[in-house]
Motif scaffolding. Structure first.
Motif, PDB file in Angstrom:
ATOM      1  N   ASP A 167      40.757  44.917  37.197  1.00 52.27           N
ATOM      2  CA  ASP A 167      40.744  43.811  37.426  1.00 52.27           C
ATOM      3  C   ASP A 167      39.858  42.748  37.382  1.00 52.27           C
ATOM      4  OD1 ASP A 167      43.401  44.120  35.959  1.00 52.27           O
ATOM      5  OD2 ASP A 167      44.240  44.297  37.827  1.00 52.27           O
ATOM      6  N   ILE A 168      39.527  43.441  39.007  1.00 46.51           N
ATOM      7  CA  ILE A 168      38.627  41.991  39.219  1.00 46.51           C
ATOM      8  C   ILE A 168      37.437  42.905  40.316  1.00 46.51           C
ATOM      9  CG2 ILE A 168      38.250  40.118  40.990  1.00 46.51           C
ATOM     10  CD1 ILE A 168      40.992  39.483  40.831  1.00 46.51           C
ATOM     11  N   ILE A 169      36.317  42.369  40.310  1.00 53.47           N
ATOM     12  CA  ILE A 169      35.212  43.682  41.230  1.00 53.47           C
ATOM     13  C   ILE A 169      33.891  42.336  41.117  1.00 53.47           C
ATOM     14  CG2 ILE A 169      33.668  43.752  38.503  1.00 53.47           C
ATOM     15  CD1 ILE A 169      32.637  46.853  39.530  1.00 53.47           C
ATOM     16  N   GLY A 170      34.002  42.847  42.665  1.00 53.87           N
ATOM     17  CA  GLY A 170      32.515  42.109  43.406  1.00 53.87           C
ATOM     18  C   GLY A 170      31.658  43.065  43.986  1.00 53.87           C
ATOM     19  N   GLN A 171      30.764  42.028  45.087  1.00 55.59           N
ATOM     20  CA  GLN A 171      30.356  42.713  45.666  1.00 55.59           C
ATOM     21  C   GLN A 171      30.502  42.375  47.596  1.00 55.59           C
ATOM     22  OE1 GLN A 171      26.039  41.630  45.043  1.00 55.59           O
ATOM     23  NE2 GLN A 171      26.081  41.934  43.540  1.00 55.59           N
ATOM     24  N   SER A 172      29.925  43.758  47.761  1.00 54.26           N
ATOM     25  CA  SER A 172      30.257  44.217  49.230  1.00 54.26           C
ATOM     26  C   SER A 172      29.661  43.089  50.034  1.00 54.26           C
ATOM     27  CB  SER A 172      30.615  45.232  49.674  1.00 54.26           C
ATOM     28  OG  SER A 172      28.998  45.108  50.072  1.00 54.26           O
ATOM     29  N   TYR A 173      28.793  42.626  50.091  1.00 55.63           N
ATOM     30  CA  TYR A 173      27.979  41.303  50.477  1.00 55.63           C
ATOM     31  C   TYR A 173      28.038  40.123  50.379  1.00 55.63           C
ATOM     32  CZ  TYR A 173      23.817  42.959  49.721  1.00 55.63           C
ATOM     33  OH  TYR A 173      22.298  43.601  48.707  1.00 55.63           O
ATOM     34  N   THR A 174      27.270  39.294  50.597  1.00 51.24           N
ATOM     35  CA  THR A 174      26.739  38.041  50.265  1.00 51.24           C
ATOM     36  C   THR A 174      25.242  37.020  51.186  1.00 51.24           C
ATOM     37  OG1 THR A 174      29.077  37.715  49.464  1.00 51.24           O
ATOM     38  CG2 THR A 174      27.473  35.564  49.025  1.00 51.24           C
ATOM     39  N   ILE A 175      24.649  37.295  50.774  1.00 48.17           N
ATOM     40  CA  ILE A 175      23.549  36.633  51.532  1.00 48.17           C
ATOM     41  C   ILE A 175      23.302  34.942  51.053  1.00 48.17           C
ATOM     42  CG2 ILE A 175      20.991  36.483  51.759  1.00 48.17           C
ATOM     43  CD1 ILE A 175      20.951  39.244  50.701  1.00 48.17           C
ATOM     44  N   TYR A 176      23.616  34.373  51.864  1.00 50.82           N
ATOM     45  CA  TYR A 176      23.314  32.771  52.087  1.00 50.82           C
ATOM     46  C   TYR A 176      22.521  32.408  52.469  1.00 50.82           C
ATOM     47  CZ  TYR A 176      28.542  33.194  51.289  1.00 50.82           C
ATOM     48  OH  TYR A 176      29.698  32.597  50.616  1.00 50.82           O
ATOM     49  N   LYS A 213      42.479  38.077  47.744  1.00 56.94           N
ATOM     50  CA  LYS A 213      43.705  38.455  49.153  1.00 56.94           C
ATOM     51  C   LYS A 213      45.268  38.021  48.477  1.00 56.94           C
ATOM     52  CE  LYS A 213      40.023  37.879  52.951  1.00 56.94           C
ATOM     53  NZ  LYS A 213      40.638  37.444  54.080  1.00 56.94           N
ATOM     54  N   THR A 214      45.536  37.163  47.708  1.00 55.75           N
ATOM     55  CA  THR A 214      46.792  37.113  46.961  1.00 55.75           C
ATOM     56  C   THR A 214      47.285  37.956  45.928  1.00 55.75           C
ATOM     57  OG1 THR A 214      45.922  34.838  46.170  1.00 55.75           O
ATOM     58  CG2 THR A 214      46.627  34.408  48.418  1.00 55.75           C
ATOM     59  N   GLN A 215      46.350  37.903  45.164  1.00 54.72           N
ATOM     60  CA  GLN A 215      46.811  38.895  43.868  1.00 54.72           C
ATOM     61  C   GLN A 215      46.968  40.416  44.254  1.00 54.72           C
ATOM     62  OE1 GLN A 215      47.094  36.105  41.381  1.00 54.72           O
ATOM     63  NE2 GLN A 215      46.995  35.258  43.512  1.00 54.72           N
ATOM     64  N   LYS A 216      47.852  40.623  44.930  1.00 56.03           N
ATOM     65  CA  LYS A 216      48.443  41.921  44.993  1.00 56.03           C
ATOM     66  C   LYS A 216      48.580  42.951  43.424  1.00 56.03           C
ATOM     67  CE  LYS A 216      48.492  40.821  49.455  1.00 56.03           C
ATOM     68  NZ  LYS A 216      47.162  41.209  50.321  1.00 56.03           N
ATOM     69  N   HIS A 217      48.712  42.081  42.394  1.00 56.08           N
ATOM     70  CA  HIS A 217      48.782  42.875  41.178  1.00 56.08           C
ATOM     71  C   HIS A 217      47.874  43.305  40.559  1.00 56.08           C
ATOM     72  CE1 HIS A 217      49.053  38.638  40.532  1.00 56.08           C
ATOM     73  NE2 HIS A 217      48.689  39.041  38.861  1.00 56.08           N
ATOM     74  N   LEU A 218      46.685  43.197  40.851  1.00 56.05           N
ATOM     75  CA  LEU A 218      45.667  43.539  40.674  1.00 56.05           C
ATOM     76  C   LEU A 218      44.945  43.657  40.824  1.00 56.05           C
ATOM     77  CD1 LEU A 218      44.959  39.515  39.671  1.00 56.05           C
ATOM     78  CD2 LEU A 218      45.606  40.723  38.047  1.00 56.05           C
ATOM     79  N   SER A 219      44.065  45.347  39.858  1.00 58.11           N
ATOM     80  CA  SER A 219      43.105  45.834  40.445  1.00 58.11           C
ATOM     81  C   SER A 219      41.994  45.850  41.150  1.00 58.11           C
ATOM     82  CB  SER A 219      43.210  47.641  39.687  1.00 58.11           C
ATOM     83  OG  SER A 219      42.875  47.231  37.794  1.00 58.11           O
ATOM     84  N   LYS A 220      41.662  46.125  42.321  1.00 59.13           N
ATOM     85  CA  LYS A 220      40.091  45.327  42.549  1.00 59.13           C
ATOM     86  C   LYS A 220      39.382  46.894  43.184  1.00 59.13           C
ATOM     87  CE  LYS A 220      43.432  41.664  44.195  1.00 59.13           C
ATOM     88  NZ  LYS A 220      44.334  41.208  45.586  1.00 59.13           N
ATOM     89  N   VAL A 221      37.936  45.801  43.099  1.00 58.96           N
ATOM     90  CA  VAL A 221      36.939  46.817  43.369  1.00 58.96           C
ATOM     91  C   VAL A 221      35.713  46.447  43.841  1.00 58.96           C
ATOM     92  CG1 VAL A 221      34.442  48.784  42.310  1.00 58.96           C
ATOM     93  CG2 VAL A 221      37.528  47.963  42.234  1.00 58.96           C
ATOM     94  N   ILE A 222      35.668  46.720  45.279  1.00 61.47           N
ATOM     95  CA  ILE A 222      33.652  45.995  45.886  1.00 61.47           C
ATOM     96  C   ILE A 222      33.092  47.310  45.484  1.00 61.47           C
ATOM     97  CG2 ILE A 222      32.901  45.484  48.117  1.00 61.47           C
ATOM     98  CD1 ILE A 222      35.060  43.515  47.216  1.00 61.47           C
ATOM     99  N   PHE A 223      31.837  47.123  44.859  1.00 64.32           N
ATOM    100  CA  PHE A 223      30.802  48.247  45.213  1.00 64.32           C
ATOM    101  C   PHE A 223      29.894  46.687  46.100  1.00 64.32           C
ATOM    102  CE2 PHE A 223      30.074  45.041  41.542  1.00 64.32           C
ATOM    103  CZ  PHE A 223      28.550  45.556  41.901  1.00 64.32           C
ATOM    104  N   LYS A 224      28.276  48.207  46.370  1.00 60.18           N
ATOM    105  CA  LYS A 224      27.282  47.989  47.210  1.00 60.18           C
ATOM    106  C   LYS A 224      26.602  48.394  46.124  1.00 60.18           C
ATOM    107  CE  LYS A 224      24.527  47.976  51.334  1.00 60.18           C
ATOM    108  NZ  LYS A 224      24.427  48.813  52.767  1.00 60.18           N
TER     109      LYS A 224
END
Length: 223
Positions: free
Chosen positions: A97-106, A152-163
């Motif tokens: 449902d949601i996917i994103g990266q495991s780090y952010t460069i600012y 952090k609040t959408q417990k019903h959604l599947s989430k994946v973090i990748f690098k």
């Protein structure tokens, strides 16, 4: 035609960044079928980032051919293979449902310093992608940290973090226009070397990790 849409929000106060994002999208190795900007004059001085993301997501979810909505923020840097990288990871991980990266460069282009923010439980909004037509409990319209709420609040959604194997995006900080979290403009000390930041006064870091045109744009923005 693929099933990817790009969602980006804008308040009319960063025209040069908006133009640059359009250029970066045009250079992507995998082109989206739709690019949608939520760009209308603000009604007041209140932060309305969450409201704009909600409206944009709802609109793109109403399109029958869109399956994945990738966030690309107006002012940030995205490598030419960014969309392809996110999409391939989404497929590889069985379309969460949601996917994103495991780090952010600012990276702050006022002081030419950066820091790396590692996070294993959530992703920054700038490198988050969301499956279309989900039931999402959005935060209040004035919430500046939309990403924290979604992850952090959408417990019903599947989430994946990748690098990713290489750097595909860099969060650019500058203080132009209204931002989400206030620390991007009020806490520039976060970018000092003694506080986990890294000086890049010779701009070698961004030169290494950006295409030539993007490097020129960001390194000369305040000239």
């Amino acid at each position: 035609m693929n099933n990817i849409a790009i969602l980006s929000i804008h308040r009319g106060d960063r025209p040069r960044f908006l133009h640059n994002l359009n250029r970066m999208i045009e250079k992507q190795t995998l082109q989206p079928s739709c690019v949608h900007f939520v760009d209308y004059p603000p009604n007041d001085d209140l932060c309305d980032i969450s409201k704009r993301y909600r409206k944009g997501y709802e609109y793109l979810s109403s399109l029958p051919n869109i399956e994945l909505i990738i966030i690309m923020e107006v002012d940030d840097y995205y490598s030419p293979n960014y969309i392809e990288t996110v999409y391939n990871q989404w497929l590889l991980n069985n379309k969460p449902d949601i996917i994103g990266q495991s780090y952010t460069i600012y990276y702050n282009i006022r002081v030419f310093s950066y820091f790396i923010f590692n996070h294993l439980e959530r992703s920054s909004m700038m490198n988050t992608a969301i499956k279309s037509r989900l039931k999402i409990n959005w935060p209040v319209d004035t919430e500046p940290y939309t990403d924290t709420h979604l992850w952090k609040t959408q417990k019903h959604l599947s989430k994946v973090i990748f690098k990713p194997e290489t750097i595909t995006c860099i969060g650019i900080k500058h203080g132009v226009g209204m931002t989400g979290g206030s620390f991007h403009t009020t806490k520039l000390h976060r970018f000092k070397p003694e506080l986990k930041g890294y000086e890049d006064l010779d701009k070698s870091f961004i030169k290494k990790h950006m295409d030539e045109e993007s490097f020129k744009f960001y390194s000369e923005y305040f000239n």
